[in-house]
Design an enzyme around this catalytic site. Structure first.
Site, PDB file in Angstrom:
ATOM      1  N   LYS A  72      35.372 -16.196   6.286  1.00 19.44           N
ATOM      2  CA  LYS A  72      35.293 -17.320   4.375  1.00 19.44           C
ATOM      3  C   LYS A  72      34.816 -18.828   5.300  1.00 19.44           C
ATOM      4  CE  LYS A  72      39.579 -15.813   3.067  1.00 19.44           C
ATOM      5  NZ  LYS A  72      41.489 -16.480   2.775  1.00 19.44           N
ATOM      6  N   ASN A  79      42.691 -19.822   6.614  1.00 13.11           N
ATOM      7  CA  ASN A  79      43.049 -18.794   6.991  1.00 13.11           C
ATOM      8  C   ASN A  79      42.185 -18.172   7.828  1.00 13.11           C
ATOM      9  OD1 ASN A  79      42.534 -17.672   4.599  1.00 13.11           O
ATOM     10  ND2 ASN A  79      44.752 -16.860   4.132  1.00 13.11           N
ATOM     11  N   HIS A 116      38.697 -12.604   4.898  1.00 15.66           N
ATOM     12  CA  HIS A 116      40.025 -12.181   4.318  1.00 15.66           C
ATOM     13  C   HIS A 116      39.716 -10.572   4.485  1.00 15.66           C
ATOM     14  CE1 HIS A 116      40.840  -9.797   0.798  1.00 15.66           C
ATOM     15  NE2 HIS A 116      39.154  -8.862   0.488  1.00 15.66           N
TER      16      HIS A 116
HETATM   17  P1  ADP Z   1      45.906 -12.062   2.560  1.00 13.02           P
HETATM   18  O1  ADP Z   1      44.995 -13.130   1.948  1.00 13.02           O
HETATM   19  O2  ADP Z   1      46.564 -12.127   3.406  1.00 13.02           O
HETATM   20  O3  ADP Z   1      45.831 -10.518   1.862  1.00 13.02           O
HETATM   21  P2  ADP Z   1      46.793 -13.250  -0.262  1.00 13.02           P
HETATM   22  O4  ADP Z   1      46.006 -12.136  -0.891  1.00 13.02           O
HETATM   23  O5  ADP Z   1      48.350 -12.288  -0.784  1.00 13.02           O
HETATM   24  O6  ADP Z   1      47.084 -13.158   0.902  1.00 13.02           O
HETATM   25  O7  ADP Z   1      45.690 -13.975  -0.632  1.00 13.02           O
HETATM   26  C1  ADP Z   1      44.725 -13.923  -0.514  1.00 13.02           C
HETATM   27  C2  ADP Z   1      44.523 -15.604  -0.161  1.00 13.02           C
HETATM   28  O8  ADP Z   1      45.120 -16.300  -0.770  1.00 13.02           O
HETATM   29  C3  ADP Z   1      44.978 -15.739   1.655  1.00 13.02           C
HETATM   30  O9  ADP Z   1      43.889 -15.234   2.336  1.00 13.02           O
HETATM   31  C4  ADP Z   1      45.127 -17.585   1.339  1.00 13.02           C
HETATM   32  O10 ADP Z   1      43.486 -17.735   1.893  1.00 13.02           O
HETATM   33  C5  ADP Z   1      45.378 -17.870   0.090  1.00 13.02           C
HETATM   34  N1  ADP Z   1      46.996 -18.034  -0.758  1.00 13.02           N
HETATM   35  C6  ADP Z   1      47.232 -17.174  -0.930  1.00 13.02           C
HETATM   36  N2  ADP Z   1      48.551 -17.563  -1.304  1.00 13.02           N
HETATM   37  C7  ADP Z   1      48.473 -19.561  -1.422  1.00 13.02           C
HETATM   38  C8  ADP Z   1      49.363 -20.411  -1.746  1.00 13.02           C
HETATM   39  N3  ADP Z   1      50.245 -20.602  -1.629  1.00 13.02           N
HETATM   40  N4  ADP Z   1      48.215 -21.538  -1.443  1.00 13.02           N
HETATM   41  C9  ADP Z   1      47.401 -22.009  -0.939  1.00 13.02           C
HETATM   42  N5  ADP Z   1      46.191 -20.605  -1.184  1.00 13.02           N
HETATM   43  C10 ADP Z   1      47.546 -19.960  -0.835  1.00 13.02           C
HETATM   44 MG    MG Z   2      44.846  -9.868   0.601  1.00 14.64          MG
END
Ligand code: ADP
Ligand code: MG
Length: 186
Positions: free
Chosen positions: A9, A150, A153
């Site tokens: 990202k 983070n 992805h």
């Molecule tokens: P992952 O990337 O671990 O699969 P998700 O698919 O649940 O997580 O969410 C996608 C992305 O959305 C996350 O990687 C994060 O960057 C962002 N995200 C999720 N929840 C939040 C939140 N409450 N506030 C801000 N960003 C969020």
């Molecule tokens: Mg996800």
């Protein structure tokens, strides 16, 4: 053998962590089978972060339970939270160039998710990419009105891995080759 999609990202690219992130996967014996730097359009971002109700609800649920654990009440529904975050993600992922990769190996989907770590870096194991390179929480990101930075992805399951790889790569851009250490690794 599985293939999964990884995106480094904007924060990963901006912080010059491209090499370290890719090495984490390579060191685990996983193979890069496709890779490109892309400045994604809004259309591409909208396809990647699909308007899928189950996913939006799961994003909302995770966010709510993390807030509740800190005694914060959220007035939005889970769906509204998911929609808000999807919109932030589409803006974020199109804000700078990013790196898209297809990564192959036995159990690649689960293995990559494990190496990447939990969504909120503050909670992620320190041995994971997210835990090692960030300490952000949902609440910190929400206060700043932007997605959790983070770094990476990674596709969540086989169905999404196939869908996401086909969004970012054509068949011709995915290569079938042998790593020199492959017989020792597999
Ligand atoms: P992952 O990337 O671990 O699969 P998700 O698919 O649940 O997580 O969410 C996608 C992305 O959305 C996350 O990687 C994060 O960057 C962002 N995200 C999720 N929840 C939040 C939140 N409450 N506030 C801000 N960003 C969020
Ligand atoms: Mg996800």
């Amino acid at each position: 053998m599985e293939k999964t999609l990884v995106i480094i990202k904007p924060d990963g690219v901006q912080r010059a962590l491209i090499g370290k992130i890719i090495s984490t996967f390579e060191d685990a014996g996983l193979k890069v089978v496709a890779m490109k730097m892309v400045w994604a359009t809004k259309e591409l971002a909208a396809k990647h972060y699909a308007n899928d109700e189950d996913w939006l609800l799961s994003v909302g649920k995770k966010t709510r339970s993390s807030a509740e654990a800190k005694g914060i009440r959220m007035d939005e529904t889970d769906l509204q939270i998911g929609q808000r975050i999807r919109s932030w993600l589409m803006d974020y992922i199109t804000s700078t160039p990013i790196i898209a990769l297809a990564i192959e190996g036995p159990e690649a989907i689960t293995a990559v998710r494990k190496l990447v770590g939990s969504t909120a870096p503050a909670k992620a194991d320190p041995s994971t990419i997210r835990g090692k390179y960030s300490t952000e929480s949902y609440e910190y990101a929400d206060a700043k009105k932007r997605p959790v930075k983070n770094l990476v992805h990674a596709s969540e399951d086989a169905k999404n891995a196939e869908r996401e790889i086909s969004i970012w790569f054509t068949k011709k851009e995915i290569f079938d080759y042998k790593r020199a250490d492959e017989d020792a690794v597999r």
